[in-house]
Scaffold this active site. Structure first.
Site, PDB file in Angstrom:
ATOM      1  N   GLU A  55      15.340   5.760  35.207  1.00  0.00           N
ATOM      2  CA  GLU A  55      14.041   5.706  34.540  1.00  0.00           C
ATOM      3  C   GLU A  55      12.634   5.980  35.396  1.00  0.00           C
ATOM      4  O   GLU A  55      11.568   6.113  35.091  1.00  0.00           O
ATOM      5  CB  GLU A  55      13.881   3.966  35.592  1.00  0.00           C
ATOM      6  CG  GLU A  55      14.439   3.256  35.307  1.00  0.00           C
ATOM      7  CD  GLU A  55      16.165   3.080  35.691  1.00  0.00           C
ATOM      8  OE1 GLU A  55      16.406   3.691  36.604  1.00  0.00           O
ATOM      9  OE2 GLU A  55      16.890   2.392  35.422  1.00  0.00           O
ATOM     10  N   PHE A 117      19.990 -10.023  45.497  1.00  0.00           N
ATOM     11  CA  PHE A 117      20.493  -8.448  44.259  1.00  0.00           C
ATOM     12  C   PHE A 117      19.136  -8.520  43.584  1.00  0.00           C
ATOM     13  O   PHE A 117      18.927  -8.900  42.987  1.00  0.00           O
ATOM     14  CB  PHE A 117      21.254  -9.389  43.375  1.00  0.00           C
ATOM     15  CG  PHE A 117      22.207  -8.102  43.161  1.00  0.00           C
ATOM     16  CD1 PHE A 117      22.741  -7.066  43.639  1.00  0.00           C
ATOM     17  CD2 PHE A 117      22.184  -8.334  41.411  1.00  0.00           C
ATOM     18  CE1 PHE A 117      23.622  -5.984  42.796  1.00  0.00           C
ATOM     19  CE2 PHE A 117      23.071  -7.406  40.713  1.00  0.00           C
ATOM     20  CZ  PHE A 117      23.418  -6.461  41.365  1.00  0.00           C
ATOM     21  N   GLN A 118      19.386  -6.995  43.980  1.00  0.00           N
ATOM     22  CA  GLN A 118      18.666  -5.967  43.106  1.00  0.00           C
ATOM     23  C   GLN A 118      16.880  -6.692  43.842  1.00  0.00           C
ATOM     24  O   GLN A 118      15.820  -6.631  42.382  1.00  0.00           O
ATOM     25  CB  GLN A 118      18.545  -6.259  42.074  1.00  0.00           C
ATOM     26  CG  GLN A 118      20.053  -5.207  41.754  1.00  0.00           C
ATOM     27  CD  GLN A 118      20.312  -4.797  39.674  1.00  0.00           C
ATOM     28  OE1 GLN A 118      20.046  -5.208  38.773  1.00  0.00           O
ATOM     29  NE2 GLN A 118      20.832  -3.843  40.206  1.00  0.00           N
ATOM     30  N   LYS A 167      12.073 -13.075  36.748  1.00  0.00           N
ATOM     31  CA  LYS A 167      12.516 -13.855  35.765  1.00  0.00           C
ATOM     32  C   LYS A 167      12.512 -14.980  35.654  1.00  0.00           C
ATOM     33  O   LYS A 167      12.450 -14.597  33.657  1.00  0.00           O
ATOM     34  CB  LYS A 167      14.364 -12.946  36.120  1.00  0.00           C
ATOM     35  CG  LYS A 167      15.522 -13.249  35.357  1.00  0.00           C
ATOM     36  CD  LYS A 167      16.874 -13.243  36.059  1.00  0.00           C
ATOM     37  CE  LYS A 167      17.960 -13.104  34.961  1.00  0.00           C
ATOM     38  NZ  LYS A 167      19.582 -12.915  35.843  1.00  0.00           N
ATOM     39  N   MET A 476       8.817  29.496  43.495  1.00  0.00           N
ATOM     40  CA  MET A 476       7.307  29.616  44.378  1.00  0.00           C
ATOM     41  C   MET A 476       7.975  29.426  45.130  1.00  0.00           C
ATOM     42  O   MET A 476       6.668  30.134  46.499  1.00  0.00           O
ATOM     43  CB  MET A 476       6.702  28.361  43.653  1.00  0.00           C
ATOM     44  CG  MET A 476       5.084  28.188  43.635  1.00  0.00           C
ATOM     45  SD  MET A 476       4.232  29.520  44.027  1.00  0.00           S
ATOM     46  CE  MET A 476       3.380  29.460  42.544  1.00  0.00           C
TER      47      MET A 476
HETATM   48  C1  LIG Z   1      10.028  16.964  43.664  1.00  0.00           C
HETATM   49  C2  LIG Z   1      10.009  19.023  44.343  1.00  0.00           C
HETATM   50  N1  LIG Z   1      10.085  18.970  45.181  1.00  0.00           N
HETATM   51  C3  LIG Z   1       9.888  19.782  46.030  1.00  0.00           C
HETATM   52  C4  LIG Z   1       9.115  20.585  45.543  1.00  0.00           C
HETATM   53  C5  LIG Z   1       8.146  21.808  45.950  1.00  0.00           C
HETATM   54  N2  LIG Z   1       8.491  22.969  44.805  1.00  0.00           N
HETATM   55  C6  LIG Z   1       7.469  23.514  44.366  1.00  0.00           C
HETATM   56  S1  LIG Z   1       7.591  24.794  43.422  1.00  0.00           S
HETATM   57  C7  LIG Z   1       9.170  25.007  44.080  1.00  0.00           C
HETATM   58  C8  LIG Z   1      10.486  26.109  43.500  1.00  0.00           C
HETATM   59  C9  LIG Z   1      10.737  24.984  42.197  1.00  0.00           C
HETATM   60  O1  LIG Z   1      10.958  26.437  41.973  1.00  0.00           O
HETATM   61  P1  LIG Z   1      11.842  26.813  39.718  1.00  0.00           P
HETATM   62  O2  LIG Z   1      11.907  24.831  39.597  1.00  0.00           O
HETATM   63  O3  LIG Z   1      13.180  27.492  39.777  1.00  0.00           O
HETATM   64  O4  LIG Z   1      10.848  26.835  39.071  1.00  0.00           O
HETATM   65  P2  LIG Z   1      10.047  28.518  39.901  1.00  0.00           P
HETATM   66  O5  LIG Z   1       8.620  28.641  40.784  1.00  0.00           O
HETATM   67  O6  LIG Z   1      11.138  29.509  39.881  1.00  0.00           O
HETATM   68  O7  LIG Z   1       9.655  29.569  38.559  1.00  0.00           O
HETATM   69  C10 LIG Z   1      10.140  23.638  44.562  1.00  0.00           C
HETATM   70  C11 LIG Z   1      10.943  24.201  45.513  1.00  0.00           C
HETATM   71  C12 LIG Z   1       7.877  19.851  44.434  1.00  0.00           C
HETATM   72  N3  LIG Z   1       7.402  20.333  43.573  1.00  0.00           N
HETATM   73  N4  LIG Z   1       8.586  19.172  43.795  1.00  0.00           N
END
Ligand SMILES: Cc1ncc(C[n+]2csc(CCOP(=O)(O)OP(=O)(O)O)c2C)c(N)n1
Lengths: 570, 172
Positions: A55, A117-118, A167, A476
Site C-alpha cells: 500500500e 479485527f484490522q 464496512k 548521502m
Molecule cells: C525512508 C528513509 N529512511 C532513511 C532516510 C535517510 N537517508 C537519506 S539519504 C540516505 C541514503 C540513500 O542511499 P542510496 O539510496 O544508496 O542513495 P545515494 O545517496 O547513495 O545516492 C538515507 C539513508 C531517508 N531519507 N528515508
C-alpha cells in the site's frame, strides 16, 4: 448530466462518484473491509484499477501520477494494516502538496473503538498529515463527502485527503444524487492577489538593481509556467528554482541559474546572497533552501507570492506578502510593466559567478560517475522525459545535471525526503504519461525500499527505465559522516550485503543491463531505450566515495559554502 | 503575551481534535480551551487562551484559519471585548475565618455553593484576572481543590446591521 435519483448501495455510489470526478486510474490493494468495493469494481469499466504490491507503493504511485499529470491521484486500500501502510505516502504528499484522495476501508461502525479485527484509527493517525480527512458515518453522506474530498485535495494549496469508509456504510443503500455544488464555509481559497500589492511588486521590480526570482513547486501546480516565462524573459530576470520548482523555467536558458539551497549552484546562492529584490513564487523558504534563515537574502526586499497564507512569514519574514494563485499574480505583475526591464550590471555579476564556479566533475580518469550517468540520460532524451528520482546523492546530482526543460518533468520527494519513493512513483507517472519515456533514478539503498513494485511495472508492461546508481553506500549519509561525523561510517556500507541487482531484476521479469565504465554508457542506453514493451533496469556501478558539491552545511550561510572536496581521497 | 482567540467551528466529527492536533503538531501552547454550542446548531464556538510573540500568534491564527472545519477565527485579546471565566474553589475555613471568606466571596460577587464542617465552595465568574485575584486571596486560607472553566469570549456588540437571518457570524 443530471440524472434522476436512484436507489444504490454504498459500493455503487462510490464508483458513480469516481465516474463524476472523471477518475481514470486508481491504485489499490484489496482486503476484508473493502471486499464489497472490489466486488463492485469487478464490473466497473470506466476506470483502471492498478494492483500494487504494497500500500505504500499505492500512495507513491498516486503521487507520481498526480505530479506527472496535475490530476488527483486516487488510492483504495483496506482497513488496519492496509491503511497504516499508506501513512508514509500520505505524509510525503502533504509535505510536497500533492493532491491525493485516499480511500481506506474501516471496520463496521458499531465495531469502531472495540479493537475489532484490522481496526486502526486511521483518521486519528493521519490528522496531522492530511489537508483534511473524513470518517463517513452514513451512506447518505457518502456522495457529498467524496465530492468534498476531491474538491479540497485539488484546490487552493493541494494536498492529500483521506476518506475512511466503514464496512456497513459501503454495504447499505440510499437514494443517490451527485451533488452539483458544495459549500464549505470554512474553506475558501483566495485566487486573486491584492491589486495594490501587485502594483507595489511591479514598482519594486522597476526600482530594483539586482532582482531575483526564487521559484518553487507552486508555479508548476498552478499551471503558471508560461506566465513565469513571459515575466522573466521580457524583463531579463534571473531565475533560480527549488528542487520542486525545477522544470518550471527551462534549465537550458541562460536566465536559469539552476537550483538554489544546500546543493544549489554557486551562482544561484551567490545571487540570493547579493540580490536587492527577492521574489518568492510558490515556494516556502524551506530550511534546505535558506540554510540560516537570518542571513538568507539578508539585504533584499522580499516579496512572497503564495496561495497558502500560512506559508508567508513562517520561516522568513517578508516585506510584501501576496496571497493568491501565483499564475494569476505573475500575469498581473507582468501587465503592470509597460517597458521591458534590464539589469545589465547585475547580469555581468551573475555571469562572472557562473564562470567562477560552474558545475564540474572529474571526467578524465575513466571511472563512472553519477553526474556522467545523468548527463548521458539528458543527452539520450534531449530532456524530453519524465525523471522520477529517489532520495540521496543521486537525487541532488539529478537536480544539478539534468537540465529540466519542462514542467512536470521532474518528480521527486522533497519535503519528506522519502527513500523508496521513486520506483512506485515512476509507475504512477507511467500511467499518466504515454508520450515520453519515464525514467526512475535510484540509489542502491532506496531501490530496495519498494523493490516489490517492480512486479507491478512488469505486470502492466510499463516501459519504465529503472536506473540504479550503485555506489555500494547509503551515499548521502556517508557524505555527512565524512564531513560532519568524524568519518565514522556507521552502518552505511552496503558493499558486502547488496544483492546482484541485474539478477534480481531478471528474476522479477525485467531485462537488465550493467554499466561499469563511461564508455559503456551510451551503447547501453541505446539498447535499453529500444525496449518498450516492458520495464528495463540499468545498474550503474559508480565511484563509491564521491560527494555532492557545492554544499552549504545545514543551518549555515552562503559564506560557508563548500565548493569542492577539501582532501583528495579515493 | 497572552491571547484570547475565538474560533467558530463546524460542529463535525473530529473538528475539535483537529484543532488540538494542530496545536501540538506546531508546538503552540494552549493555556485553556473551552468549547460549546452557539446560536447555530451546526457550529460550535471554541475559545482558546494561548501565548506567544506576535509572529507566533499570527501563525496560530493563520493555521487555525487553514483548517477546513474553522469558519471564522478572531483574536479577542483586547480588553474591550467580553471575556469571562468561571472557577469553583473549595477553601478550608476555621471558626474565625468563615465570615472573612464569605466577605471575600461577596467582594468578588461570587456565590457560596457548598459548605461542610471544614470547607466552603465558592463559585466566581468574571474576567480571568479577576479570578486570578480571587484565587490569590483565597490561597491564604488554603485551597483544597479548584476547577477553572477556561475563558469564553465574545466581541463586544458592534451594531448588527439588518441582514435578515444571516447575521449569524457577525457576532463573532
Ligand atoms: C525512508 C528513509 N529512511 C532513511 C532516510 C535517510 N537517508 C537519506 S539519504 C540516505 C541514503 C540513500 O542511499 P542510496 O539510496 O544508496 O542513495 P545515494 O545517496 O547513495 O545516492 C538515507 C539513508 C531517508 N531519507 N528515508
Amino acid at each position: 448530466m443530471k440524472k434522476a435519483k436512484r436507489f444504490m448501495t454504498g459500493a455503487e455510489i462510490f464508483f458513480e462518484c469516481l465516474r463524476y470526478e472523471k477518475v481514470k486510474h486508481i491504485f489499490g490493494y484489496p482486503g476484508g473491509a473493502v471486499l464489497k468495493l472490489y466486488e463492485q469494481l469487478y464490473d466497473v469499466d470506466f476506470l483502471e484499477h492498478i494492483l500494487v504490491r504494497h500500500e505504500q507503493g499505492a500512495t507513491h504511485a498516486a503521487e507520481g501520477y498526480a505530479k506527472a499529470t496535475g490530476k488527483v491521484g486516487v488510492v483504495l486500500v483496506t482497513s488496519g494494516p492496509g491503511a497504516t501502510n499508506t501513512v508514509t505516502g500520505i505524509a510525503d504528499a502533504y509535505m510536497d502538496s500533492v493532491p491525493l484522495v485516499v480511500f481506506t476501508g474501516q471496520v463496521a461502525s458499531h465495531l469502531i473503538g472495540n479493537d475489532a479485527f484490522q481496526e486502526a484509527d486511521i483518521v486519528g493517525i493521519t490528522r496531522p498529515i492530511t489537508k483534511h480527512n473524513f470518517l463517513v458515518r452514513d451512506v447518505k453522506e457518502l456522495a457529498i463527502t467524496i465530492k468534498q474530498a476531491f474538491y479540497i485535495a485539488s484546490t487552493g494549496r493541494p494536498g492529500p485527503v483521506l476518506v475512511d469508509l466503514p464496512k456497513d456504510v459501503i454495504n447499505s443503500s440510499c437514494d443517490f444524487e451527485y451533488p452539483e455544488e458544495i459549500d464549505l464555509k470554512g474553506y475558501k481559497p483566495v485566487y486573486f492577489g491584492h491589486q495594490n500589492q501587485i502594483k507595489k511588486a511591479a514598482e519594486m521590480l522597476k526600482k530594483a538593481k539586482k532582482p531575483l526570482l526564487y521559484v518553487g513547486g507552486g508555479v508548476i501546480m498552478s499551471g503558471g509556467t508560461n506566465e513565469l516565462a513571459i515575466l522573466a524573459k521580457e524583463n531579463n530576470l534571473p531565475v533560480t528554482m527549488t528542487l520542486q520548482g525545477l522544470g518550471s523555467f527551462s534549465g537550458i536558458e541562460d536566465q536559469s541559474l539552476g537550483m538554489l539551497g544546500m546543493h544549489g549552484t554557486y551562482c544561484a546562492n551567490m545571487a540570493v546572497n547579493n540580490c536587492d529584490l527577492l521574489i518568492a513564487l510558490g515556494a516556502r523558504f524551506d530550511d534546505r533552501v535558506t540554510g540560516n534563515p537570518d542571513t538568507f537574502a539578508k539585504d533584499a526586499y522580499k516579496i512572497h507570492v503564495d496561495i497558502d497564507p500560512t506559508a508567508i512569514d513562517k520561516n522568513v519574514t517578508v516585506d510584501l506578502p501576496i496571497v493568491g494563485d501565483v499564475k494569476h499574480v505573475l500575469a498581473e505583475i507582468a501587465s503592470e510593466l509597460s517597458e521591458p526591464l534590464k539589469y545589465d550590471e547585475w547580469w555581468d555579476q551573475i555571469n562572472s559567478w557562473k564562470d567562477e564556479c560552474p558545475l564540474l566533475y572529474e571526467d578524465n580518469d575513466g571511472r563512472l560517475r553519477t553526474e556522467f550517468v545523468i548527463e548521458s540520460l539528458f543527452n539520450k532524451t534531449k530532456g524530453n522525459a519524465v525523471i522520477v528520482s529517489d532520495v540521496g546523492q543521486h537525487q541532488m546530482w539529478t537536480a544539478q545535471y539534468f537540465n529540466f526543460t519542462n514542467p512536470r518533468s521532474f518528480i521527486t520527494s522533497g519535503g519528506l525526503g522519502t527513500m523508496g519513493f521513486s520506483v512506485p512513483a515512476s509507475i504512477g507517472a507511467s500511467f499518466g504519461v504515454k508520450d515520453k519515456p519515464v525514467i526512475s533514478i535510484n540509489g542502491d539503498g532506496g531501490f530496495q525500499m519498494n523493490i516489490q513494485e517492480l512486479v507491478t511495472a512488469v505486470a502492466y508492461k510499463l516501459p519504465i527505465k529503472f536506473v540504479v546508481i550503485n555506489n555500494s553506500f547509503l551515499g548521502m549519509v556517508r557524505q555527512w559522516q565524512e564531513l560532519f561525523h568524524l568519518e565514522k561510517y556507521s552502518f552505511t556500507d552496503l558493499s558486502a550485503s547488496n544483492p546482484d541487482f541485474v539478477k534480481v531484476a531478471e528474476a522479477f521479469g525485467l531485462k537488465a543491463f550493467l554499466v561499469e565504465s563511461p564508455k559503456e554508457m551510451k551503447s547501453t542506453l541505446d539498447k535499453a531505450f529500444e525496449i518498450n514493451n516492458g520495464p528495463v533496469l540499468i545498474e550503474c556501478r559508480v565511484v563509491q566515495e564521491d560527494m555532492v558539491f557545492p554544499m552549504i552545511p545545514p543551518g549555515a550561510s552562503v559564506e560557508s559554502m563548500i565548493v569542492k572536496r577539501l582532501n583528495s581521497k579515493q | 503575551m497572552k491571547h484570547i482567540i475565538s474560533v467558530l467551528l463546524e460542529n463535525r466529527f473530529g473538528a475539535f481534535n483537529r484543532v488540538a492536533t494542530m496545536f501540538s503538531g506546531k508546538g503552540f501552547n494552549i493555556q485553556s480551551i473551552s468549547i460549546g454550542e452557539t446560536e447555530m446548531p451546526e457550529t460550535s464556538r471554541m475559545t482558546l487562551v494561548t501565548s506567544g510573540d506576535d509572529k507566533i500568534i499570527e501563525q496560530v491564527v493563520k493555521q487555525l484559519n487553514r483548517l477546513i472545519d474553522t469558519i471564522k477565527v478572531v483574536d479577542l485579546t483586547q480588553s474591550s471585548n467580553i471575556i469571562r471565566e468561571m472557577a469553583l474553589i473549595t477553601v478550608f475555613y476555621q471558626k474565625g475565618t468563615r465570615s472573612e471568606i464569605t466577605n471575600i466571596c461577596n467582594i468578588f460577587r461570587g456565590n457560596i455553593v457548598d459548605i461542610n464542617n471544614k470547607t466552603l465552595t465558592l463559585e466566581i465568574t468574571g474576567p480571568p484576572d479577576k479570578i486570578d485575584a480571587a484565587v490569590n486571596v483565597l490561597m491564604g486560607y488554603g485551597i483544597k481543590e479548584m476547577a477553572r472553566s477556561g475563558a469564553v469570549a465574545l466581541k463586544r456588540g458592534e451594531q448588527i446591521k439588518d441582514q435578515r437571518k444571516e447575521t449569524t457570524f457577525t457576532q463573532l
